[in-house]
Design an enzyme around this catalytic site. Sequence first.
Site, PDB file in Angstrom:
ATOM      1  N   GLU A  24      -1.342  -8.034   1.744  1.00  0.00           N
ATOM      2  CA  GLU A  24      -1.094  -6.595   1.729  1.00  0.00           C
ATOM      3  C   GLU A  24      -0.076  -6.168   2.790  1.00  0.00           C
ATOM      4  O   GLU A  24      -0.227  -6.508   3.966  1.00  0.00           O
ATOM      5  CB  GLU A  24      -2.398  -5.821   1.988  1.00  0.00           C
ATOM      6  CG  GLU A  24      -2.156  -4.315   1.893  1.00  0.00           C
ATOM      7  CD  GLU A  24      -3.222  -3.439   2.542  1.00  0.00           C
ATOM      8  OE1 GLU A  24      -3.302  -2.268   2.154  1.00  0.00           O
ATOM      9  OE2 GLU A  24      -3.955  -3.914   3.436  1.00  0.00           O
ATOM     10  N   ASP A  48     -10.140  -2.924   6.339  1.00  0.00           N
ATOM     11  CA  ASP A  48      -9.607  -1.750   5.659  1.00  0.00           C
ATOM     12  C   ASP A  48      -9.778  -1.940   4.139  1.00  0.00           C
ATOM     13  O   ASP A  48     -10.043  -3.052   3.669  1.00  0.00           O
ATOM     14  CB  ASP A  48      -8.122  -1.577   6.044  1.00  0.00           C
ATOM     15  CG  ASP A  48      -7.634  -0.143   5.850  1.00  0.00           C
ATOM     16  OD1 ASP A  48      -8.450   0.745   5.538  1.00  0.00           O
ATOM     17  OD2 ASP A  48      -6.423   0.098   6.007  1.00  0.00           O
ATOM     18  N   HIS A 106       1.965   8.444   5.433  1.00  0.00           N
ATOM     19  CA  HIS A 106       1.031   9.493   5.886  1.00  0.00           C
ATOM     20  C   HIS A 106       1.583  10.182   7.142  1.00  0.00           C
ATOM     21  O   HIS A 106       1.441  11.384   7.316  1.00  0.00           O
ATOM     22  CB  HIS A 106      -0.333   8.895   6.242  1.00  0.00           C
ATOM     23  CG  HIS A 106      -1.216   8.598   5.066  1.00  0.00           C
ATOM     24  ND1 HIS A 106      -1.649   9.571   4.188  1.00  0.00           N
ATOM     25  CD2 HIS A 106      -1.765   7.434   4.620  1.00  0.00           C
ATOM     26  CE1 HIS A 106      -2.423   9.023   3.258  1.00  0.00           C
ATOM     27  NE2 HIS A 106      -2.507   7.721   3.491  1.00  0.00           N
ATOM     28  N   SER A 114      -7.003   3.926  -1.669  1.00  0.00           N
ATOM     29  CA  SER A 114      -6.838   2.467  -1.731  1.00  0.00           C
ATOM     30  C   SER A 114      -8.131   1.759  -2.112  1.00  0.00           C
ATOM     31  O   SER A 114      -8.100   0.700  -2.741  1.00  0.00           O
ATOM     32  CB  SER A 114      -6.352   1.936  -0.383  1.00  0.00           C
ATOM     33  OG  SER A 114      -5.091   2.460  -0.087  1.00  0.00           O
ATOM     34  N   ASP A 135       0.841  -1.201   0.000  1.00  0.00           N
ATOM     35  CA  ASP A 135       0.000   0.000   0.000  1.00  0.00           C
ATOM     36  C   ASP A 135       0.877   1.252   0.000  1.00  0.00           C
ATOM     37  O   ASP A 135       1.717   1.422   0.873  1.00  0.00           O
ATOM     38  CB  ASP A 135      -0.932  -0.011   1.217  1.00  0.00           C
ATOM     39  CG  ASP A 135      -2.172   0.820   0.969  1.00  0.00           C
ATOM     40  OD1 ASP A 135      -2.023   2.013   0.644  1.00  0.00           O
ATOM     41  OD2 ASP A 135      -3.285   0.284   1.093  1.00  0.00           O
ATOM     42  N   HIS A 137      -1.412  10.919  -0.731  1.00  0.00           N
ATOM     43  CA  HIS A 137      -1.080  10.017  -1.843  1.00  0.00           C
ATOM     44  C   HIS A 137      -0.639  10.860  -3.032  1.00  0.00           C
ATOM     45  O   HIS A 137      -0.964  12.042  -3.113  1.00  0.00           O
ATOM     46  CB  HIS A 137      -2.300   9.204  -2.266  1.00  0.00           C
ATOM     47  CG  HIS A 137      -2.848   8.320  -1.207  1.00  0.00           C
ATOM     48  ND1 HIS A 137      -4.035   7.647  -1.340  1.00  0.00           N
ATOM     49  CD2 HIS A 137      -2.367   7.997   0.028  1.00  0.00           C
ATOM     50  CE1 HIS A 137      -4.269   6.946  -0.252  1.00  0.00           C
ATOM     51  NE2 HIS A 137      -3.277   7.140   0.601  1.00  0.00           N
ATOM     52  N   ARG A 165     -15.909   3.035   2.187  1.00  0.00           N
ATOM     53  CA  ARG A 165     -14.919   2.212   2.884  1.00  0.00           C
ATOM     54  C   ARG A 165     -15.027   2.307   4.402  1.00  0.00           C
ATOM     55  O   ARG A 165     -14.472   1.475   5.118  1.00  0.00           O
ATOM     56  CB  ARG A 165     -13.510   2.629   2.447  1.00  0.00           C
ATOM     57  CG  ARG A 165     -13.201   4.091   2.732  1.00  0.00           C
ATOM     58  CD  ARG A 165     -11.849   4.528   2.202  1.00  0.00           C
ATOM     59  NE  ARG A 165     -10.758   3.934   2.970  1.00  0.00           N
ATOM     60  CZ  ARG A 165      -9.470   4.009   2.629  1.00  0.00           C
ATOM     61  NH1 ARG A 165      -9.120   4.643   1.534  1.00  0.00           N
ATOM     62  NH2 ARG A 165      -8.550   3.455   3.380  1.00  0.00           N
ATOM     63  N   ASP A 224      -0.880   0.188  -4.878  1.00  0.00           N
ATOM     64  CA  ASP A 224      -2.159   0.783  -5.303  1.00  0.00           C
ATOM     65  C   ASP A 224      -2.021   2.255  -5.681  1.00  0.00           C
ATOM     66  O   ASP A 224      -2.852   2.783  -6.405  1.00  0.00           O
ATOM     67  CB  ASP A 224      -3.238   0.585  -4.229  1.00  0.00           C
ATOM     68  CG  ASP A 224      -2.788   1.011  -2.841  1.00  0.00           C
ATOM     69  OD1 ASP A 224      -1.623   1.414  -2.673  1.00  0.00           O
ATOM     70  OD2 ASP A 224      -3.624   0.938  -1.927  1.00  0.00           O
ATOM     71  N   HIS A 225      -0.972   2.910  -5.172  1.00  0.00           N
ATOM     72  CA  HIS A 225      -0.745   4.322  -5.515  1.00  0.00           C
ATOM     73  C   HIS A 225       0.624   4.729  -5.009  1.00  0.00           C
ATOM     74  O   HIS A 225       1.205   4.058  -4.148  1.00  0.00           O
ATOM     75  CB  HIS A 225      -1.829   5.223  -4.903  1.00  0.00           C
ATOM     76  CG  HIS A 225      -2.010   5.025  -3.437  1.00  0.00           C
ATOM     77  ND1 HIS A 225      -1.131   5.522  -2.494  1.00  0.00           N
ATOM     78  CD2 HIS A 225      -2.952   4.347  -2.733  1.00  0.00           C
ATOM     79  CE1 HIS A 225      -1.546   5.173  -1.291  1.00  0.00           C
ATOM     80  NE2 HIS A 225      -2.641   4.440  -1.392  1.00  0.00           N
ATOM     81  N   ASP A 230       2.014   2.654   3.543  1.00  0.00           N
ATOM     82  CA  ASP A 230       1.140   3.824   3.346  1.00  0.00           C
ATOM     83  C   ASP A 230       0.892   4.590   4.643  1.00  0.00           C
ATOM     84  O   ASP A 230       1.041   5.809   4.695  1.00  0.00           O
ATOM     85  CB  ASP A 230      -0.191   3.335   2.764  1.00  0.00           C
ATOM     86  CG  ASP A 230      -1.274   4.394   2.795  1.00  0.00           C
ATOM     87  OD1 ASP A 230      -1.284   5.250   1.899  1.00  0.00           O
ATOM     88  OD2 ASP A 230      -2.112   4.360   3.727  1.00  0.00           O
ATOM     89  N   LYS A 231       0.547   3.863   5.688  1.00  0.00           N
ATOM     90  CA  LYS A 231       0.132   4.554   6.917  1.00  0.00           C
ATOM     91  C   LYS A 231       1.303   5.330   7.526  1.00  0.00           C
ATOM     92  O   LYS A 231       1.125   6.422   8.066  1.00  0.00           O
ATOM     93  CB  LYS A 231      -0.460   3.547   7.916  1.00  0.00           C
ATOM     94  CG  LYS A 231      -1.778   2.953   7.379  1.00  0.00           C
ATOM     95  CD  LYS A 231      -2.427   1.987   8.317  1.00  0.00           C
ATOM     96  CE  LYS A 231      -3.479   1.128   7.619  1.00  0.00           C
ATOM     97  NZ  LYS A 231      -4.519   1.898   6.925  1.00  0.00           N
ATOM     98  N   THR A 263      -8.067  -2.163   1.251  1.00  0.00           N
ATOM     99  CA  THR A 263      -7.398  -3.114   0.334  1.00  0.00           C
ATOM    100  C   THR A 263      -7.874  -4.555   0.532  1.00  0.00           C
ATOM    101  O   THR A 263      -8.203  -5.231  -0.451  1.00  0.00           O
ATOM    102  CB  THR A 263      -5.869  -2.992   0.469  1.00  0.00           C
ATOM    103  OG1 THR A 263      -5.519  -1.622   0.261  1.00  0.00           O
ATOM    104  CG2 THR A 263      -5.147  -3.852  -0.535  1.00  0.00           C
TER     105      THR A 263
HETATM  106 ZN   LIG Z   1      -3.214   6.068   2.340  1.00  0.00          ZN
END
Ligand SMILES: [Zn+2]
Length: 443
Positions: free
Chosen positions: A313, A151, A322, A99, A48, A406, A164, A360-361, A318-319, A153
């Site tokens: 995943e 979550d 962030h 996501s 992610d 993102h 989501r 995913d990004h 990702d987290k 994904t």
């Molecule tokens: Zn994110």
Amino acid sequence: MQGKKQYFSIGISVLVLLLLLIPTAAFARTSVPETHGRYRNVILFLGDGMGDSEITLARNYFVGANGRLNMDKLPYVGASTTYSVLENNPKQPDYVTDSAASGTGWATGTKTSNGRISTTAGTDKDLPTILELAQKAGYVTGDVTTAELTDATPAVLASHVSSRSCQGPADMKSCPQDKKSAGGPGSIAEQQIDHQVNVLLGGGKQRFDQKIDFGKYTGKTVLEAAQAQGYTVVTDANGLKKVNSQHVLGLFNQSNMTTEWTGTPAQPFPGSGPQTCQENNRPSNEPALADMTSKAIELLQRNSRKGFFLQVEGASIDKQDHAANPCAQIGETIAFDKAIKVGMDYARQHPDTLVIVTADHGHTSQIIEEPTSAKQPGVFSKLITKEGSTMYVSYATAPSGESQSHTGTQVRIAAMGPEAPRVMGVINQTDIFQIIKRALSIR
Ligand SMILES: [Zn+2]
């Protein structure tokens, strides 16, 4: 004359040798996996927020600039676009996906708007997922994550909701039409159980502790309903080691699972550090992602007649991006890479297995030169890598202290095994759906 003739015949021999060798090499590279006959397993590894920058940060820090991660060793590599579409005008792109929308892309082959879980933009129709199609075709399935199981994904594979946020039966404010009492399929947690996914491993126990308020299991928690529907529930690493049943629900944290590494988050100029990253003091009940991956493969292989589809995943790359926390982010990337090695080793032993690794990004973190001025945007950290060099990391898509954002860049996609060459070139994340269908011979 004699000399010329000799050169001529050497020249001919070399030419013949080249003509023999070139097509053999080309054939070996592109044709063997595709002609391998009946394909049975697919393992999709999803990092992610794992853009090229996140991969390079982890490589530089852990194995050195000239080292190679496991994911770097996959033979076929391409790029995947990640954009989503607008809710009120699905023909127009939204260049920065979340996501939920990106996951819906590869899970269903259809792009949707940000926040949606396997439902259509604008019209809120359920889209059949690759996991549902695989189940119908007789495959056993698994869904593994370091985030909450509900979550975005992991959710896109086995649930359909308009938002989501609708993770448990008490979280349905944004999706009233999806509630079971309204004739809908229920929250993400309820749907994952109702789908009878064989192996569900991750965090997010708080969603499964919520009470169901309609239907056969009214008054029971989702976890109790899961047990009533044949699931064995495990909540620690030891329990996971021992479990051996056809349906396993593993919940190892109330929320997201604990990161593998820790360090000081990036700070305004001149930034945090110099620092080296530390192992995190993780609760002993939490298995590593690599352990969840090998157990999932073991359970799926044992219970399958035809083969399996498994998604794994690495969620907190990702987290922690962030959170502008480079050490935690790199640690999660390395933990994800170790899980990938488990999949690659299995695929080497079982050549009918397609392994895909992608993201995913893209995300915020950048490797930059030493920051020199307080006028420079963003927050920074100075890392001392394992090979002893200095690496400056910057996060500059949000003000200091706020969640970094993102990005809309393409991401790497790499693969080995049957159909793997199809990831080469530039593809859409929706093409991953078609590649997996083909690998599993699903029409
Ligand atoms: Zn994110």
